[in-house]
Design a protein around this motif. Structure first.
Motif, PDB file in Angstrom:
ATOM      1  N   GLY A   1      -2.161   2.883 -10.040  1.00 35.04           N
ATOM      2  CA  GLY A   1      -2.737   3.409 -10.998  1.00 35.04           C
ATOM      3  C   GLY A   1      -3.029   2.378 -11.985  1.00 35.04           C
ATOM      4  N   LEU A   2      -1.537   1.905 -12.307  1.00 40.01           N
ATOM      5  CA  LEU A   2      -1.758   0.897 -13.621  1.00 40.01           C
ATOM      6  C   LEU A   2      -2.075  -0.725 -12.666  1.00 40.01           C
ATOM      7  N   HIS A   3      -1.617  -1.028 -11.666  1.00 38.95           N
ATOM      8  CA  HIS A   3      -2.030  -2.189 -11.026  1.00 38.95           C
ATOM      9  C   HIS A   3      -3.748  -2.166 -11.206  1.00 38.95           C
ATOM     10  N   VAL A   4      -4.942  -0.670 -10.891  1.00 40.55           N
ATOM     11  CA  VAL A   4      -6.357  -0.841 -10.790  1.00 40.55           C
ATOM     12  C   VAL A   4      -6.718  -1.174 -11.895  1.00 40.55           C
ATOM     13  N   LEU A   5      -6.070  -0.256 -12.956  1.00 40.10           N
ATOM     14  CA  LEU A   5      -6.232  -0.193 -14.710  1.00 40.10           C
ATOM     15  C   LEU A   5      -6.032  -2.285 -15.033  1.00 40.10           C
ATOM     16  N   LEU A   6      -5.952  -2.575 -14.598  1.00 38.65           N
ATOM     17  CA  LEU A   6      -5.158  -4.227 -15.206  1.00 38.65           C
ATOM     18  C   LEU A   6      -5.792  -4.394 -14.232  1.00 38.65           C
ATOM     19  N   SER A   7      -6.834  -4.738 -13.012  1.00 37.75           N
ATOM     20  CA  SER A   7      -7.576  -4.847 -12.313  1.00 37.75           C
ATOM     21  C   SER A   7      -9.266  -4.878 -12.901  1.00 37.75           C
ATOM     22  N   ASN A   8      -9.432  -3.505 -13.634  1.00 35.62           N
ATOM     23  CA  ASN A   8     -10.228  -3.713 -13.928  1.00 35.62           C
ATOM     24  C   ASN A   8     -10.543  -3.912 -15.477  1.00 35.62           C
ATOM     25  N   ALA A   9      -9.592  -4.634 -15.652  1.00 31.32           N
ATOM     26  CA  ALA A   9      -9.573  -4.764 -17.419  1.00 31.32           C
ATOM     27  C   ALA A   9      -9.695  -5.809 -17.234  1.00 31.32           C
ATOM     28  N   TYR A  10      -9.454  -6.736 -16.199  1.00 32.81           N
ATOM     29  CA  TYR A  10      -9.657  -8.300 -16.095  1.00 32.81           C
ATOM     30  C   TYR A  10     -11.175  -8.421 -15.446  1.00 32.81           C
ATOM     31  N   ALA A  11     -10.980  -7.820 -14.082  1.00 39.34           N
ATOM     32  CA  ALA A  11     -12.727  -7.547 -13.920  1.00 39.34           C
ATOM     33  C   ALA A  11     -13.832  -7.813 -15.138  1.00 39.34           C
ATOM     34  N   ALA A  12     -13.748  -6.467 -16.162  1.00 38.02           N
ATOM     35  CA  ALA A  12     -14.745  -5.978 -17.439  1.00 38.02           C
ATOM     36  C   ALA A  12     -15.175  -7.232 -17.605  1.00 38.02           C
ATOM     37  N   ALA A  13     -13.336  -8.305 -18.063  1.00 35.07           N
ATOM     38  CA  ALA A  13     -13.861  -9.364 -18.407  1.00 35.07           C
ATOM     39  C   ALA A  13     -13.554 -10.521 -18.114  1.00 35.07           C
ATOM     40  N   GLY A  14     -15.080 -10.855 -16.442  1.00 38.54           N
ATOM     41  CA  GLY A  14     -14.927 -11.811 -15.819  1.00 38.54           C
ATOM     42  C   GLY A  14     -14.404 -12.237 -15.119  1.00 38.54           C
ATOM     43  N   ARG A  15     -13.149 -12.149 -15.567  1.00 38.71           N
ATOM     44  CA  ARG A  15     -12.005 -12.685 -14.984  1.00 38.71           C
ATOM     45  C   ARG A  15     -11.268 -12.630 -13.521  1.00 38.71           C
ATOM     46  N   TRP A  16     -12.048 -13.333 -12.666  1.00 37.03           N
ATOM     47  CA  TRP A  16     -12.484 -12.831 -11.293  1.00 37.03           C
ATOM     48  C   TRP A  16     -10.743 -12.880 -10.560  1.00 37.03           C
ATOM     49  N   GLU A  17     -10.180 -14.185 -10.830  1.00 33.10           N
ATOM     50  CA  GLU A  17      -9.153 -14.362 -10.205  1.00 33.10           C
ATOM     51  C   GLU A  17      -7.550 -13.526 -10.783  1.00 33.10           C
ATOM     52  N   GLU A  18      -8.000 -13.649 -12.068  1.00 34.46           N
ATOM     53  CA  GLU A  18      -6.844 -12.356 -11.899  1.00 34.46           C
ATOM     54  C   GLU A  18      -7.310 -10.649 -11.701  1.00 34.46           C
ATOM     55  N   ALA A  19      -8.081 -10.492 -11.775  1.00 35.60           N
ATOM     56  CA  ALA A  19      -8.642  -9.482 -11.013  1.00 35.60           C
ATOM     57  C   ALA A  19      -7.942  -9.122  -9.997  1.00 35.60           C
ATOM     58  N   ALA A  20      -7.707  -9.817  -9.249  1.00 28.93           N
ATOM     59  CA  ALA A  20      -7.987 -10.093  -7.679  1.00 28.93           C
ATOM     60  C   ALA A  20      -6.313 -10.236  -7.150  1.00 28.93           C
ATOM     61  N   ARG A  21      -5.921 -10.600  -8.086  1.00 28.12           N
ATOM     62  CA  ARG A  21      -4.317 -11.135  -8.074  1.00 28.12           C
ATOM     63  C   ARG A  21      -3.715  -9.575  -8.208  1.00 28.12           C
ATOM     64  N   ALA A  22      -4.268  -8.756  -9.183  1.00 24.48           N
ATOM     65  CA  ALA A  22      -3.757  -7.667  -9.409  1.00 24.48           C
ATOM     66  C   ALA A  22      -3.855  -6.661  -8.335  1.00 24.48           C
ATOM     67  N   ARG A  23      -5.344  -6.779  -7.380  1.00 20.76           N
ATOM     68  CA  ARG A  23      -5.432  -5.897  -6.220  1.00 20.76           C
ATOM     69  C   ARG A  23      -4.023  -6.809  -5.363  1.00 20.76           C
ATOM     70  N   LYS A  24      -4.066  -8.072  -5.372  1.00 20.33           N
ATOM     71  CA  LYS A  24      -3.188  -8.505  -4.064  1.00 20.33           C
ATOM     72  C   LYS A  24      -1.926  -8.047  -4.222  1.00 20.33           C
ATOM     73  N   MET A  25      -1.480  -7.804  -5.699  1.00 19.74           N
ATOM     74  CA  MET A  25      -0.121  -6.817  -5.751  1.00 19.74           C
ATOM     75  C   MET A  25       0.236  -5.306  -4.991  1.00 19.74           C
ATOM     76  N   LEU A  26      -1.190  -4.836  -5.188  1.00 22.96           N
ATOM     77  CA  LEU A  26      -1.416  -3.602  -4.443  1.00 22.96           C
ATOM     78  C   LEU A  26      -1.010  -3.682  -3.475  1.00 22.96           C
ATOM     79  N   ARG A  27      -1.609  -4.976  -2.123  1.00 26.10           N
ATOM     80  CA  ARG A  27      -1.404  -5.041  -1.111  1.00 26.10           C
ATOM     81  C   ARG A  27      -0.295  -5.290  -0.672  1.00 26.10           C
ATOM     82  N   ASP A  28       0.507  -6.119  -1.755  1.00 24.83           N
ATOM     83  CA  ASP A  28       1.474  -6.936  -0.853  1.00 24.83           C
ATOM     84  C   ASP A  28       2.848  -5.471  -1.085  1.00 24.83           C
TER      85      ASP A  28
END
Length: 613
Positions: free
Chosen positions: A445-472
């Motif tokens: 949930g915390l990684h998703v929150l982080l990813s969503n916060a980045y995505a809402a700001a248009g910072r797509w690379e950071e959002a993708a990195r947060a989701r990658k941490m989930l997959r890893d």
């Protein structure tokens, strides 16, 4: 066998018994209340009466009289004194009486161990049990339940198996009381398989055995097994008690099974358990979680004797249903009748303040805790951070975190991140992201929150990195679900779901309603689509979120006078919140949506949350 008990987390060492011996018992004010007692039996009967009434001052006087008269050395007197201090919640006084007893019978040992276990001093209880075995005494069916209770509090499966082996060796495994307590022990240690094996092998079972097994399933979220076993208990015509009903109603509340919960409520009524505060607490939670706050109020008012758990259940119900003023009034009423609040009470109040933007009121209750001798824990600090963050005071929230005397937890950083997300503070969100990385493994949930916060700001690379941490980490994001109960059947939907047998009707209804909503002024806000896709795809994505599909199903299924109740496992997005307001206005229906934060009651184009959630 028990010599190996203290390995690994039995770490909190019991206080040295010499320290316990420093306890002092006040001298008697007068002995006049004992003038007419003629023998030891009368004195013991008097002490039993004082124990039942929890009369501490007179009990202390009687204890002093025993000391002056040299009667404390009598094992029966020691037993009654230990029991008295146990019931008045002074277990260390019980231990002092025990240590001062020159002649200790099996009853004396049993009473002392029970006093420590019942007052949640499990480590000292187990230390005393080991001392008893060391002196060559054998445990019996009175001592084992206190020992298993102590282990259940600690959740130590290694100690559980050790003591269970001792029970088997000494031949008490078939006893209904020992067996029932062992079932409870295994269940609370998270081992339902061992508990069930023991349950199935018991030659004789009573209501405690059945309830312990059902409660174990409930505790570990194995709701279907709990309901199956409860049904079996009814088939076997077992006289279940209020705790059994409380556990099963809790299952219905957790799973929002309203119709089944109502049936069990009727059964509680027939058996007169509906007036129990334990059952009442579960019923209040059931109706509240199913979106029927009126039903929760009705149950609450009908319970003649309200315990703290019942008050807290009603408080959180008011907070979740945006009835903030009622929550505050309920708290004042609770205090006025002499019920002392605990840490959960203040969590309910802070939650109510947080979801209504009442910053000053929240600060007031946070400070009031200390007047009741309650030190704020990480949950209270998380609530304060959440309150300030939602109100846009994110810098004040940061100050709270910097000054608090405890280490920041995942929930505290999540609360701050939520505030950053709501108010678009991406700079602070980046700071929080760094802090989260220092925590190591955290929940999805915390990684998703982080990813969503980045995505809402248009910072797509950071959002993708947060989701990658989930997959890893091999963790998958929780799938968004919405469900509706129709009779005894639950209909569950995901975003863009086409699997339901009435899919064509559902989507046709959505199209019709969508046209009405647009004519009424609804414009989709695609900023809530946190994917890097074009505008039209964003429109399609947001239009078919799971809660909208569930509402459309309710519109084509339920009669006009029936409110549509939709349950969600994730937070409702801002655009869906706006859309459902239009849905309620265009359809003329009452729509109640429960997300993972609170309840939203939509009626005539307005929401009970006042658009603050």
């Amino acid at each position: 066998m028990l010599q190996q008990l203290p390995k690994r987390p039995f770490q909190l060492p019991p206080p040295p018994l010499s320290a316990v011996n420093t306890l002092t018992i006040p001298p008697p004010q007068t002995d006049h209340i004992f003038e007419h007692t003629k023998d030891n039996k009368q004195l013991c009967d008097l002490l039993l009466s004082l124990t039942r009434s929890r009369s501490l001052p007179k009990g202390l006087q009687l204890h002093a009289h025993f000391i002056k008269s040299g009667l404390q050395s009598i094992p029966l007197v020691s037993h009654h004194l230990i029991n008295f201090y146990s019931k008045t919640q002074l277990p260390l006084h019980s231990l002092q009486v025990f240590d001062e007893s020159p002649h200790r019978s099996a009853t004396t040992w049993s009473s002392a161990i029970s006093s420590l276990a019942q007052n949640e001093l499990p480590l000292i209880a187990l230390e005393l049990f080991r001392r008893m075995l060391g002196e060559g005494l054998k445990a019996d069916d009175h001592i084992y339940p206190s020992v298993t209770k102590s282990i259940a509090i600690l959740g130590r499966i290694d100690a559980a198996r050790c003591v269970h082996g001792l029970v088997v060796k000494t031949g008490f495994e078939c006893g209904v009381f020992v067996g029932s307590s062992a079932i409870d022990m295994y269940a609370k240690c998270g081992e339902t398989r061992d508990a069930r094996k023991l349950f199935d092998e018991m030659p004789e079972k009573n209501v405690v055995s059945w309830t312990g097994m059902i409660a174990g399933y409930v505790l570990l979220g194995e709701d279907e097994e709990a309901l199956r076993l409860f049904k079996q208990a009814l088939v076997e015509d077992l006289d279940v008690n209020d705790f059994t009903f409380s556990c099963v109603v809790r299952v219905c509340g957790n799973s929002t099974l309203l119709e089944l919960g109502r049936q069990i409520h009727g059964l509680c009524f027939k058996t007169s358990f509906d007036s129990s505060s334990f059952v009442g607490t579960s019923l209040v939670s059931l109706y509240s979680r199913c979106g029927i706050i009126e039903g929760a109020y009705r149950v609450f008012k009908e319970i003649p004797i309200k315990n703290l758990g019942l008050w807290n259940a009603m408080l959180i119900a008011c907070a979740q249903h945006a009835q903030t003023d009622n929550a505050f009034a309920l708290f004042e009423q609770m205090v006025s009748v002499g019920v002392k609040p605990n840490f959960i009470t203040f969590l309910c109040l802070l939650y109510a303040c947080s979801h209504s933007g009442l910053v000053e009121k929240g600060k007031y209750y946070f400070e009031l805790m200390k007047e009741y001798g309650i030190e704020p824990g990480h949950q209270h600090y998380a609530s304060m951070v959440d309150l300030l963050g939602r109100a846009g005071k994110v810098q004040d929230a940061v100050l709270i975190i910097e000054k608090m005397p405890i280490k920041s937890t995942e929930s505290i950083w999540a609360a701050l991140l939520t505030g950053c997300r709501i108010h678009g503070n991406t700079e602070l969100a980046s700071f929080v992201a760094d802090k989260i990385s220092e925590l190591g493994n955290v929940g999805s949930g915390l990684h998703v929150l982080l990813s969503n916060a980045y995505a809402a700001a248009g910072r797509w690379e950071e959002a993708a990195r947060a989701r990658k941490m989930l997959r890893d980490q091999g963790i998958r994001k929780e799938t968004g679900l919405s469900w509706v109960e129709d009779g005894n059947k639950v209909h569950t939907f995901t975003s863009g779901d086409w699997s339901h047998m009435r899919t064509k009707e559902i989507y046709r209804k959505l199209e019709e309603l969508g046209e009405e909503m647009e004519r009424a002024g609804y414009v989709a806000d695609t900023s809530y689509v946190l994917k890097r896709v074009d505008g039209e795809e964003k429109n399609q994505t947001i239009r078919y979120h799971s809660e909208r599909i569930a509402i459309a199903f309710g519109l084509i299924t339920f009669p006009p006078e029936r409110p549509i109740r939709v349950m969600k496992n994730l937070r409702v997005c801002g655009d869906c919140h706006t859309a459902i307001k239009f849905m309620s206005k265009c359809s003329g229906r009452v729509i109640i949506v429960r997300d993972n934060n609170r309840f939203h009651r939509f009626e005539d184009g307005k929401c009970s949350c006042g658009d603050y959630w």
